[in-house]
Design a protein around this motif. Structure first.
Motif, PDB file in Angstrom:
ATOM      1  N   LEU A 114       0.831  -1.212   0.000  1.00  0.00           N
ATOM      2  CA  LEU A 114       0.000   0.000   0.000  1.00  0.00           C
ATOM      3  C   LEU A 114       0.865   1.261   0.000  1.00  0.00           C
ATOM      4  O   LEU A 114       0.562   2.236  -0.688  1.00  0.00           O
ATOM      5  N   GLU A 115       1.945   1.228   0.762  1.00  0.00           N
ATOM      6  CA  GLU A 115       2.824   2.392   0.858  1.00  0.00           C
ATOM      7  C   GLU A 115       3.663   2.605  -0.411  1.00  0.00           C
ATOM      8  O   GLU A 115       4.093   3.722  -0.687  1.00  0.00           O
ATOM      9  N   ASN A 116       3.927   1.530  -1.154  1.00  0.00           N
ATOM     10  CA  ASN A 116       4.865   1.619  -2.285  1.00  0.00           C
ATOM     11  C   ASN A 116       4.233   1.361  -3.645  1.00  0.00           C
ATOM     12  O   ASN A 116       4.946   1.226  -4.641  1.00  0.00           O
ATOM     13  N   ALA A 117       2.898   1.310  -3.721  1.00  0.00           N
ATOM     14  CA  ALA A 117       2.232   0.973  -4.994  1.00  0.00           C
ATOM     15  C   ALA A 117       2.651   1.926  -6.121  1.00  0.00           C
ATOM     16  O   ALA A 117       2.959   1.483  -7.230  1.00  0.00           O
ATOM     17  N   LEU A 118       2.692   3.227  -5.838  1.00  0.00           N
ATOM     18  CA  LEU A 118       3.067   4.197  -6.883  1.00  0.00           C
ATOM     19  C   LEU A 118       4.524   4.030  -7.306  1.00  0.00           C
ATOM     20  O   LEU A 118       4.845   4.062  -8.491  1.00  0.00           O
TER      21      LEU A 118
END
Length: 195
Positions: free
Chosen positions: A19-23
């Motif tokens: 969730l924190e690193n999806a982008l």
């Protein structure tokens, strides 16, 4: 506050990292995959694989693990694409072959050579293989590969030379050092030199 997590179900370390690193993962995947749809597919598969893996063993560095899984999946997709391209080329070649014994032999010889070539590419070190596939399969320029992989153009050149030398050695050894154009298949594999 109870609606933030389901009863008895906390987010796993991999889920939080995803969730924190999806982008960042999406941006990272543009090095390997061009279409947005393919990036989304690789992203989903990355999460699923990482999540399943986490169920059987603890993941010490979930963020690094996710990026590693994403890269492996993207490289597998690149390899699959290169196989599709070579299959397409083979299909085109086979439609032009009008079943004489000589051309059937030549076709079989070409198929064997292609199989050995794919094996050779699979043996390359990871970064070297990435550079090679981006150049030979996707047709990117040295400059484009350098930008995508954060390498200098001279490093890209070095990796490509290493790939060509390694693949050439692999192919020569697999054919028993018999690389004469006339008799590449006629020469027995038993002539292979080890050491």
């Amino acid at each position: 506050m109870a609606h933030h997590k389901r009863p008895g179900r906390e987010l796993t370390a991999v889920s939080v990292a995803f969730l924190e690193n999806a982008l960042s993962l999406k941006k990272f995947l543009t090095r390997y995959v061009s279409s947005q749809r393919d990036i989304e597919d690789v992203l989903q598969e990355t999460y699923l694989r990482a999540f399943v893996s986490e169920q059987s063993k603890s993941v010490a560095q979930p963020q690094a693990f996710l990026f590693r899984v994403a890269r492996n999946i993207a490289l597998t997709a690149l390899t699959r694409k290169s196989r599709q391209i070579t299959d397409y080329i083979e299909d085109l070649a086979s439609t032009n072959v009008v079943g004489t014994d000589a051309s059937a032999d030549a076709h079989m010889e070409a198929e064997e050579a292609l199989g050995v070539y794919c094996q050779a590419v699979a043996t390359l070190p990871e970064k070297c293989r990435e550079v090679f596939l981006l150049r030979k399969v996707h047709g990117l320029s040295h400059k484009e590969i350098a930008a995508r992989m954060s390498l200098s153009p001279s490093s890209v050149e070095k990796y490509l030379q290493q790939a060509l030398l390694t693949c050439g050695d692999f192919i020569r050894h697999s054919e028993g050092d018999g690389r004469d154009r006339d008799s590449a298949v006629a020469r027995p594999v038993a002539a292979k030199r080890q050491k």
